[in-house]
Design an enzyme around this catalytic site. Structure first.
Site, PDB file in Angstrom:
ATOM      1  N   LYS A  58      51.351  41.066  38.410  1.00  0.00           N
ATOM      2  CA  LYS A  58      50.322  40.051  38.677  1.00  0.00           C
ATOM      3  C   LYS A  58      50.811  38.710  38.127  1.00  0.00           C
ATOM      4  CE  LYS A  58      45.287  40.206  38.304  1.00  0.00           C
ATOM      5  NZ  LYS A  58      44.234  40.780  37.443  1.00  0.00           N
TER       6      LYS A  58
HETATM    7  C1  E4P Z   1      41.098  40.259  38.849  1.00  0.00           C
HETATM    8  O1  E4P Z   1      42.084  40.934  38.993  1.00  0.00           O
HETATM    9  C2  E4P Z   1      40.549  39.882  37.533  1.00  0.00           C
HETATM   10  O2  E4P Z   1      40.997  40.807  36.575  1.00  0.00           O
HETATM   11  C3  E4P Z   1      39.049  39.924  37.455  1.00  0.00           C
HETATM   12  O3  E4P Z   1      38.453  40.358  38.641  1.00  0.00           O
HETATM   13  C4  E4P Z   1      38.419  38.750  36.787  1.00  0.00           C
HETATM   14  O4  E4P Z   1      37.042  38.888  36.799  1.00  0.00           O
HETATM   15  P1  E4P Z   1      36.061  38.135  35.801  1.00  0.00           P
HETATM   16  O5  E4P Z   1      35.687  36.844  36.423  1.00  0.00           O
HETATM   17  O6  E4P Z   1      34.870  39.059  35.703  1.00  0.00           O
HETATM   18  O7  E4P Z   1      36.777  37.990  34.492  1.00  0.00           O
END
Ligand code: E4P
Length: 218
Positions: A83
């Site tokens: 990522k």
């Molecule tokens: C995506 O891969 C992120 O880890 C995640 O969905 C972030 O979400 P949040 O806005 O609840 O932190």
């Protein structure tokens, strides 16, 4: 539509994997901090529980360090997805790793222009954050609709739309209506999908009436 769980909690991941509904996992540095475990062995554990893609995020923001981190993460298991943030350096890393056959998830996408860049960089997944857009009075699901339309115009792009920052079941239902490829959801939101008061009420009545028949199936 594929279901990923957005957590680094190995117990939650095991429990959801046992349902047979789980297609992958996404983590991020904040979720790793919450889990309170060592990153590399934790990702290895998660990869042994789930067959599908497991997103592990680089920590650096400069190209040279990110590419090294990405290559190290890939060596953990075959199903690791690297990522990277949606920055010029992150997209450069995405292009290079993708060209080598590594799955890359480009994260922190907040508009359609950014989603175009990720597809051109060969990302396996683009992660638009719908909840964080809703939080600032923008329309998160409208972004999903725009990206679906754009990607449909270019069938040779293979980037899957991974709806992220999901806050509630309607984000999932709307994602499915729009044809998004994947949703990544906190464990509690996945559990909420099962709930309906009429299901519980109806089942209670069936159980009571069955008892009154005095019969047994087995
Ligand atoms: C995506 O891969 C992120 O880890 C995640 O969905 C972030 O979400 P949040 O806005 O609840 O932190």
């Amino acid at each position: 539509m594929k279901f990923f769980v957005d957590t680094a909690d190995i117990d939650d991941i095991r429990a959801l994997a046992a349902t047979g509904m789980l297609d992958g996992v996404t983590t991020n540095p904040s979720l790793i901090k919450k889990a309170g475990k060592d990153f590399i062995p934790l990702i290895a554990d998660i990869c042994s529980v789930v067959d599908g893609p497991v997103s592990a995020e680089v920590a650096a923001t400069d190209y040279e360090t990110m590419i090294k981190e990405g290559r190290k993460l890939v060596s953990i298991a075959d199903n690791v997805t690297v990522k990277v943030p949606l920055t010029p350096a992150g997209l450069r890393v995405c292009k290079e790793l993708s060209d080598d056959g590594t799955m890359v998830n480009v994260t922190l996408c907040f508009n359609a222009a950014q989603a175009i860049l990720a597809a051109k960089a060969g990302a396996a997944f683009i992660s638009p954050f719908v909840g964080r857009l809703d939080d600032i009075a923008a329309d998160g699901m409208n972004l999903i609709s725009e990206i679906v339309t754009i990607y449909d115009n270019y069938p040779h792009w293979h980037t899957e739309i991974l709806v992220a920052s999901v806050r509630h079941p309607m984000h999932i239902v709307d994602s499915a209506m729009m044809g998004a490829d994947v949703v990544t959801c906190p464990p509690d939101v996945i559990r909420k999908l099962y709930d309906h008061p009429l299901t519980e009420k109806g089942l209670d009545a069936f159980v009571e009436d069955w008892k009154k028949t005095g019969q047994s199936i087995l």
